[in-house]
Motif scaffolding. Structure first.
Motif, mmCIF file in Angstrom:
data_model
loop_
_atom_site.group_PDB
_atom_site.id
_atom_site.type_symbol
_atom_site.label_atom_id
_atom_site.label_comp_id
_atom_site.label_asym_id
_atom_site.label_seq_id
_atom_site.Cartn_x
_atom_site.Cartn_y
_atom_site.Cartn_z
ATOM 1 N N GLY A 257 0.805 -1.262 -0.002
ATOM 2 C CA GLY A 257 -0.222 -0.096 -0.107
ATOM 3 C C GLY A 257 0.764 1.318 0.118
ATOM 4 N N TRP A 258 1.543 1.206 0.600
ATOM 5 C CA TRP A 258 3.030 2.433 0.819
ATOM 6 C C TRP A 258 4.013 2.912 -0.419
ATOM 7 N N LYS A 259 3.675 1.178 -1.551
ATOM 8 C CA LYS A 259 4.478 1.084 -2.468
ATOM 9 C C LYS A 259 3.365 2.045 -3.252
ATOM 10 N N LEU A 260 2.648 1.443 -3.634
ATOM 11 C CA LEU A 260 1.003 2.256 -4.575
ATOM 12 C C LEU A 260 0.862 3.836 -4.230
ATOM 13 N N CYS A 261 0.784 4.092 -2.761
ATOM 14 C CA CYS A 261 1.084 5.694 -2.928
ATOM 15 C C CYS A 261 2.329 6.085 -3.228
ATOM 16 N N ASP A 262 3.522 5.678 -3.159
ATOM 17 C CA ASP A 262 4.466 6.198 -3.521
ATOM 18 C C ASP A 262 4.800 6.117 -5.267
ATOM 19 N N ALA A 263 4.086 5.471 -5.925
ATOM 20 C CA ALA A 263 3.766 5.110 -7.671
ATOM 21 C C ALA A 263 2.532 6.344 -7.742
ATOM 22 N N TYR A 264 1.592 6.398 -7.075
ATOM 23 C CA TYR A 264 0.621 7.619 -7.747
ATOM 24 C C TYR A 264 1.200 9.297 -7.917
#
Ligand code: GDP
Length: 320
Positions: free
Chosen positions: A144-151
């Protein structure tokens, strides 16, 4: 953020969600959306997207996804991981699609490597294997953290990730099987006292240490971060009280009024030896916790007495 900002607390039925909704109301936010039964099933992509299309929240606190103590993590890793992956995927996609201006994603201190240097600094994230008892859940939180970062990188979304310390408070899961150590021990100490038991069994050696934060303080930290933090790096949400499990068990026994002996069951897992966050970046920004641990424990027990003490164990599957 103004009193008119449209705010959605995703996962309003969780420990964090309840605390945040209560705080936002007290702070005068008048446009909370998706409260109570108005919250869609966030594991359902279409329902989540229809909700965002209609309500267009400007600010989102993402606390959705099931979580639980060491017992639930061992019993239901698939359900915990799936629920957290799905809710996070759906909420982030819809927040991006429908123009949410700011989102705070609540990850978990379980996502830190088991043997990272303490207190835990965000630089340690991803540098080693996680605690195996909660690995499935923690991997979802890490993703979830990495996906936020990707967005943030690909689309410039203002998605910030917070890593909270072990939180406790009203509306938690107080079942012995599913709950985290504080609510589970409160319930078991209460039941032991009611039955007149001579002993209260505490799982593990009692030696592990955890940093505990009251849910009301955590909610205050979340609102503070939503208002004041824009950084790319995730931010630890701690500043609470660091205690051994034995200390916690003694405090629980005192608050409940259980006069018997504490017995440590070392056939039960200890989990991570130590989990305390380095919250210097948050404290340097001027935020401070307000709650005294003992008073918060007392408040939590009184909430339990009024709302849950007479219930059976039907809450074992309740999201917390
Ligand atoms: P963790 O912080 O992810 O390890 O999760 P928990 O809050 O479930 O457990 C913290 C520590 O408390 C572990 O060392 C447990 O073994 C210990 N513990 C002692 N008694 C209990 C109990 O009744 N329930 C839970 N969940 N943990 C307990």
């Amino acid at each position: 953020m103004t009193p008119h900002t449209r705010v959605f607390v995703a996962g309003g039925n969780t420990l964090y969600g309840h605390a945040l909704t209560t705080l936002l109301r007290a702070e005068g936010f008048e446009s909370l959306v998706g409260v109570g039964t108005a919250e869609p099933d966030l594991t359902d992509a279409a329902a989540t997207d229809a909700f965002f299309a209609q309500e267009r929240p400007e600010c989102v606190f993402l606390c959705a996804g099931r979580s639980g103590g060491i017992g639930l993590n061992r019993a239901a890793p698939v359900e915990l991981m799936r629920d957290n992956l799905l809710t996070t995927l759906n909420v982030l996609a819809s927040a991006h699609r429908h123009g949410t201006a700011k989102l705070l994603y609540l990850a978990s201190s379980c996502a830190y490597p088991k043997h990272a240097a303490q207190p835990l600094q965000v630089e340690s994230l991803g540098t080693g294997p996680m605690e195996p008892t909660s690995e499935a859940y923690s991997t979802a939180k890490f993703a979830g953290w990495k996906l936020c970062d990707a967005y943030r990188r690909e689309y410039g979304c203002r998605f910030v990730t917070g890593f909270p310390a072990n939180a406790f408070g009203p509306h938690d899961d107080f079942t012995p099987e599913g709950g985290h150590v504080i609510p589970a021990l409160l319930r078991r100490a209460h039941d032991a006292k009611s039955r007149g038991d001579a002993e209260l069994v505490v799982w593990g050696t009692g030696a592990p240490r955890r940093e505990f934060v009251y849910s009301r303080d955590l909610a205050r930290a979340c609102l503070f971060v939503a208002r004041n933090y824009e950084g790319e790096a995730p931010i630890n949400l701690g500043g609470g009280t660091d205690l051994s499990i034995a200390d916690v068990a003694h405090a629980v026994a005192e608050v409940v009024g259980f006069k018997g002996r504490l017995v440590f069951d070392t056939t039960k897992p200890d989990g991570a030896p130590l989990k305390a966050l380095d919250s210097a970046p948050l404290l340097d920004m001027g935020w401070r916790p307000e709650s005294d641990f003992r008073a918060a424990l007392n408040e939590t027990y009184h909430w339990f007495l009024h709302h849950r003490a007479t219930e059976g164990r039907t809450h074992a599957r309740r999201a917390v």
